[in-house]
Design a protein around this motif. Structure first.
Motif, short mmCIF file in Angstrom:
data_model
loop_
_atom_site.label_atom_id
_atom_site.label_comp_id
_atom_site.label_asym_id
_atom_site.label_seq_id
_atom_site.Cartn_x
_atom_site.Cartn_y
_atom_site.Cartn_z
N VAL A 231 0.90 -1.09 -0.08
CA VAL A 231 0.09 -0.14 -0.09
C VAL A 231 0.94 1.30 0.09
N PRO A 232 1.08 2.13 -1.03
CA PRO A 232 1.64 3.11 -0.94
C PRO A 232 1.16 4.35 0.16
N PRO A 234 0.67 7.56 0.33
CA PRO A 234 -0.37 8.61 0.20
C PRO A 234 -1.72 7.66 0.10
N ARG A 286 -3.32 -5.54 -10.55
CA ARG A 286 -2.36 -4.53 -10.34
C ARG A 286 -1.54 -5.12 -9.19
N PHE A 287 -0.57 -4.40 -8.71
CA PHE A 287 0.29 -5.08 -7.58
C PHE A 287 0.51 -4.13 -6.44
N SER A 288 -0.16 -3.21 -6.52
CA SER A 288 -0.32 -2.13 -5.33
C SER A 288 -1.96 -1.62 -5.30
N SER A 290 -4.54 1.15 -5.06
CA SER A 290 -4.78 2.44 -5.36
C SER A 290 -5.78 3.20 -4.38
N GLY A 292 -8.39 4.51 -5.52
CA GLY A 292 -9.66 4.05 -6.26
C GLY A 292 -10.00 2.90 -5.41
N PRO A 333 -5.83 11.51 -3.48
CA PRO A 333 -4.32 12.36 -3.67
C PRO A 333 -4.71 12.75 -5.24
#
Lengths: 337, 505
Positions: A231-232, A234, A286-288, A290, A292, A333
């Motif tokens: 999880v990034p 932001p 996806r690998f992370s 977002s 959304g 973000p």
């Protein structure tokens, strides 16, 4: 080296998507429509959480859970809660059995709670004492009978149902216990075209036999895959701000929340957002996670964790309205909704 | 959980990737600034609205100052200067606010997030920018970075032209320019020049208008004033002559109004005129003393003006009945009940078609109307008054200690019974409930006296042993004997009794 690890991640993602699609397709043979509900149930299963299904009788909730048990090849049990049910009825109790040689001994007979997929029908009709026994199993993954503690085997998933009507004589789940459910899914009426399919499948002579497409160990492996999704920062901040937006008086809560909400989501809500978001990110290839993904699962994850006060109830404000207002207020973000 | 951490990428790759991401972020930051300005613009416009009121308020104050200080002065430059004074501060303030919000470069993650959103990359670039700077990365992070790299080319070449929507201002903000316009108009309405000269000019105009006489033709068109109402002098009567003889000047008497006027005012009784008076003559000069020894009208109680509305239904019934009698002359069916006060038949309904209810024009609300009596009379006989109803007489026997409990019992004196039934109509005399005389106590008289138990001395009794029984024993159950034995037994006991009787005697 990095490429090898990236390839490994891609394989895991691919495997996840394949198994997920298989299970969903198998469930689709028994269930007609209700795609959102099926996705939610599978998301909770792979995220390691429990689900609260709310809907009027006759919409296929029991069929869904029973079919899920067959599709994932896991022991399934159904508990129909009644007001006179005791904790021993669901946990199990010691019974006197005859032994060889003419003796007797106490033997623990497991209750229906000891299973992998448990359908708790009308959980709000059970007494608080019985509810607490179930909720201990949900949270601690164990049951305690007297001095005996039995760990429950993983994967363990409880799907509880609740009837939105006929609330007389029921024991609504308190907020602290509602918080233990990862998601609350509202089961609605099927569409007109789906009615025809339902009638053809259920009133005909042929019966649909489901086959197991996965098993327990595989589901546990896929759960690890889900938890591996990063999880990034932001996005994590955005999830935290969404949860804080439901708490009246916080810096991220709009005035609407401060006026109409009695109690907001707890940190468990943020956990649920991230776990459900990870499943959604994997399904999207996806690998992370977002922002959304987090926003897409906000309503099923937060709707049962928010309590509307009397002022809001008088105005007919639902928890979904509160979550939507928070989503409108807290921008993703980049400034985009 | 197994540790999935992996060593970082090669520094060269890392630097190149970082540079690419920064380049994309710079493209996004410009758009982000523009979006920030657009987002800040409505707020700035709203916050600076009060400045639109400053110049008009100053203009109004200036004009008022000139007006009250009787000074001469004008605002040079006209409309242009005024508008410039209004809008310039406002524009400068808005510009300052918007530039303030756009100051400071947005961070790279926000810019990349904007690019992600515009290109629908679902946060790939911003996630890669976050993961690439971490000390340890997992396989999924590496995969995420690799995934973002494949989309960098698209982000590098794409045109990022995000349309930034401008928010709406609140409707209340528009009150400020409206208020400013109103103040400006007020300022313009204040007359230019000194106040004294203005007043002098207005006075000149007023006096000039008064000096000009109206034309003759105009005078003829003016309506004539209404002639004064003539007051009639009352004709002299012998009483008036006597009064004159008493020495009271006639002109001191109050001028009497005419009968017609008085009638319309309702100050006379029907059938009377102002000249009518008693033989004593005291009624004419109300309040004035006379030498005839008659009581003056002022000493009497002031008469109430007669109520034109019939007081009671009886009156309303009687009057039309009389009229009907006169008109038709038929009396059948009426009997003695016609016109009687105690006619039970007479009711509002029966008289409805005969007498219309009178108007309430002359009704005096201060009169005491005994509605209850009227109702009673219309129903015939004295009706029980439920208002001061007393509880019914207790029918208890009145047995109590010391005659407490208030049981009056049957008989005995009681209050007067209400008159009911036709008997009361016939006699019209109240029938008492009892006949006065000696009270007959009756043949029985029950009294009860409470006697408290009194202690009493008694002789002590010494216990003695039981003596042998001398008399035959008590009754025993009869044995099942045959008749001969029974007879024998019976004879035995009889003989025994005979012998004992002899002994006692």
């Amino acid at each position: 080296m990095a490429k090898k690890t990236a390839a490994k991640a891609k394989d895991e993602l691919q495997a996840f998507r394949e198994i997920y699609d298989k299970v969903k397709a198998e469930l689709g043979r028994a269930m007609v429509g209700q795609d959102d509900v099926v996705d939610g149930v599978l998301t909770a299963l792979f995220a390691g959480g429990h689900v609260l299904l709310e809907g009027v009788p006759g919409l296929g909730k029991t069929l869904l859970v029973r079919s899920l048990g067959q599709a994932v090849d896991l022991p399934f049990s159904r508990i129909q809660f009644t007001p006179d049910m005791m904790p021993a009825d669901i946990q199990g109790t010691n019974v006197l059995v005859d032994t060889e040689g003419g003796g007797h001994e106490l033997q623990f007979q497991q209750g229906p709670l000891v299973a992998n997929i448990v359908l708790a029908d009308e959980i709000n009709r059970a007494t608080p004492k019985t509810q607490s026994a179930l909720l201990e199993a949900m949270q601690e993954r164990q049951i305690t009978v007297g001095r005996r503690t039995l760990p429950l085997s993983e994967p363990y998933c409880v799907l509880a149902t609740q009837n939105p009507v006929e609330q007389e004589g029921t024991y609504p789940l308190p907020e602290a216990q509602l918080d233990r459910f990862l998601m609350k899914l509202v089961v609605g009426y099927p569409k007109e075209a789906e009615y025809h399919q339902i009638l053809e499948r259920t009133t005909g002579s042929s019966e649909v036999a489901l086959k197991a497409v996965t098993n327990g160990p595989e589901i546990l492996r896929l759960r690890d895959t889900v938890r591996s999704v990063p999880v990034p920062e932001p996005v994590q901040t955005h999830a935290v701000r969404l949860v804080m937006g439901t708490q009246p008086g916080s810096a991220w809560a709009p005035s609407f929340v401060s006026e109409n909400v009695l109690l907001g989501a707890s940190p468990r809500g943020a956990q649920g957002l991230l776990l459900a978001g990870k499943v959604r990110a994997l399904l999207d290839g996806r690998f992370s996670v977002s922002a959304g993904d987090v926003r897409a699962v906000a309503k099923p994850v937060l709707r049962h964790r928010v309590i509307v006060n009397f002022h809001g109830q008088a105005d007919g404000i639902s928890t979904d309205d509160v979550v939507q207002r928070v989503l409108d207020h807290v921008k993703a973000p980049g400034g985009e909704a | 959980m197994a540790d999935h951490s992996t060593p970082r990428r090669e520094p060269t790759e890392r630097r190149l990737l970082r540079a690419e991401l920064d380049r994309v972020a710079r493209r996004g930051s410009w758009q982000l600034r523009k979006r920030r300005v657009h987002a800040a613009l409505p707020g700035a416009l709203e916050r600076c609205m009060p400045l639109l009121l400053v110049a008009p308020a100053g203009f109004l104050l200036f004009r008022l100052l000139l007006w009250f200080s009787d000074a001469e002065g004008t605002v040079t430059g006209g409309w242009y200067l005024l508008l410039l004074a209004m809008l310039l501060p406002y524009g400068l303030a808005v510009l300052f606010e918007t530039l303030r919000c756009s100051l400071g470069a947005p961070d790279a993650s926000s810019s990349l997030a904007l690019v992600d959103t515009q290109l629908q990359l679902e946060g790939r670039l911003s996630a890669a920018a976050d993961f690439i700077d971490r000390a340890e990365t997992t396989p999924f992070m590496e995969a995420a970075i690799e995934d973002a790299t494949t989309h960098l080319a698209q982000a590098r070449d794409a045109v990022i032209s995000a349309k930034a929507p401008i928010g709406d201002m609140s409707s209340q903000a528009w009150l400020w320019p409206v208020a400013g316009a109103i103040v400006l108009v007020l300022g313009l309405l204040v007359p230019a020049g000194a106040r004294s000269s203005a007043l002098a000019s207005s006075a000149t105009v007023a006096s000039a208008s008064q000096a000009i006489p109206p034309k003759t033709s105009e005078r003829a068109d003016l309506p004539e004033p209404a002639p004064p109402v003539p007051t009639e002098v009352p004709t002299e009567t012998p009483k008036a002559t006597q009064r004159k003889a008493s020495g009271r000047p006639a002109q001191d008497r109050p001028a009497d109004t005419s009968d017609s006027v008085k009638k319309t005012q309702g100050k006379t009784k029907s059938g009377e005129s102002t000249d009518a008076g008693s033989s004593s003559g005291g009624s004419q000069a109300k309040g004035d003393p006379t030498d005839q020894g008659q009581p003056a009208a002022s000493n009497e109680k002031p008469r109430r003006p007669r109520n034109t509305k019939p007081k009671t239904l009886k009156d309303s019934v009687e009057t039309p009945r009389k009229e009907m009698k006169d008109s038709s002359g038929a009396t059948a069916g009426r009997g003695s009940a016609g016109g009687s006060n105690k006619n039970p038949v007479a009711s509002e309904w029966s008289s409805k078609d005969r007498v219309p209810p009178g108007d309430d024009d002359g009704a005096d609300e201060d009169e005491d109307v005994d509605d209850e009596n009227d109702a009673d009379e219309s129903r015939g006989g004295l009706q029980p008054n439920l208002r001061d109803r007393k509880p019914p007489t207790s029918r208890d026997l009145g047995i109590g200690f010391g005659n407490q409990g208030g049981g009056e019992g049957r008989g005995g004196p009681s209050e007067r019974k209400k008159s009911r039934g036709t008997a009361s109509l016939v006699l019209g005399v109240p029938v008492p409930d009892h006949v006065k005389g000696q009270i007959n106590p009756g043949t029985t008289k029950i009294t009860q006296e409470r006697v408290e138990p009194q202690p009493d001395e008694s002789r002590p009794f010494d216990a003695a042993p039981r003596q042998a029984r001398t008399l035959p024993g008590a009754h025993r159950d009869q044995l099942d004997l045959d008749p001969k034995a029974r007879d024998l037994l019976k004879a035995y006991f009889l003989e025994l009794r005979r012998r004992n009787t002899k002994t006692i005697d």
